[in-house]
Enzyme design. Structure first.
Site: not given
Ligand code: NDP
Length: 279
Positions: A50, A94, A117
């Site tokens: 990322k 994460q 997200d």
């Protein structure tokens, strides 16, 4: 036709980089904070990827690594700080988190306007009610891929296999938004092969190696394979038995090289969108 997710992702990243540059000219640098708790090797790789993707398109990426022993309260405090940090447009924690931290509480704490997200219930609600918001990256990737194939979803039969909150359900909602007639299947679905065979567009998000064989497929269908299944030491396969299914379909995505590369690209897209709103 085999859809090349890598090539699509590359194309989209060039466009994102141009828009990032435009924003920078206006004095706004998009920023993404990625928080990793613990030392899970797979998560470390995802976070690194990322970070690299952000660098590639000119997005500022702040990587925050916390020890496994971090308490839930400490993590929530960090999120509060990032919510208030003007240089940060997107916050991503994460997953999976260590067992002593409740991921639902963590997701709830992220400001819905920085939830790139798309996991916050506010954004799930926005998706459900047809409003604008941040939607999960893998489902967005699936939609970009379908769009790239020039498929008009209006009135088409779409079948999604899998009903998770991060893939199956949001993908179904996005297909519905495009006026497909959507069926969602799961582990209790009866006659799965028959239901799948109705699909003009089939999205497989199950996590079972090559379970969707040619007898699940309607001739000329569009098949999007989200699954990532490790087989043996090094091999990765999808949920679709690619070799036999590809002979029957109009379009299919491979694994690897299909949905995967587009997923991170959609994270960049969401971060850019958030920064554009700030600008
Ligand atoms: P989950 O395990 O959360 O969900 C799997 C879904 O598949 C569940 O709804 C389950 O049904 C259903 N299912 C399981 N077995 C069967 C079966 N035999 N028949 C029909 N349905 C079944 O997985 P995710 O949604 O998180 O991920 C799905 C796959 O996509 C995984 O392989 C994952 O690695 C991959 N993935 C890929 C991404 C990418 O970027 N390409 C990103 C995210 C995930 P039930 O609800 O009844 O249990």
């Amino acid at each position: 036709m085999i859809i090349d997710g890598k090539a699509l992702a590359k194309e989209k990243r060039v466009k994102i980089a141009t828009e990032v540059e435009d924003l920078k000219q206006k004095g706004v640098t998009p920023g993404l904070a990625v928080v990793l708790v613990g030392e899970d090797p797979a998560s470390q790789i995802y976070v690194r990827n990322k970070h690299r993707a952000c660098e590639e398109v000119g997005i500022y990426s702040k990587e925050i690594t916390l020890p496994e022993s971090t308490s839930e309260d400490e993590l929530l405090e960090l999120i509060d700080d990032l919510n208030n940090d003007k240089s940060i447009d997107g916050i991503l924690v994460q997953l999976p988190l260590p067992r002593h931290i409740d991921p639902d509480q963590v997701i709830l704490r992220i400001s819905p306007d920085k939830d790139v997200d798309g996991f916050h219930p506010v954004n799930a609600g926005r998706l459900f009610t047809g409003q604008e918001g941040f939607f999960p990256c893998t489902p967005l990737a699936v939609m970009e891929i379908i769009k790239s194939a020039g498929v008009d979803l209006n009135g088409k039969e779409a079948v999604v296999v899998g009903r998770s909150n991060i893939v199956g359900k949001p993908v179904a909602m996005l297909l519905l938004r495009e006026n497909a007639t959507v069926t969602i299947c799961h582990s209790r679905t009866k006659n799965l092969a028959e239901v799948c065979k109705r699909a003009d567009v089939l999205v497989a998000a199950v996590g079972r190696a090559e379970m969707i064989t040619a007898d699940y497929i309607k001739e000329g269908a569009v098949v999007i394979d989200v699954g990532i299944n490790r087989v043996g030491e090094k091999k990765v396969v999808g949920d679709v038995a690619f070799a036999e299914v590809k002979e029957k379909v109009a379009y299919i995505t491979p694994v690897p090289g299909g949905v995967g590369p587009m997923t991170i690209t959609m994270l960049l897209h969401n971060t850019l969108l958030s920064a554009q709103k700030r600008a």
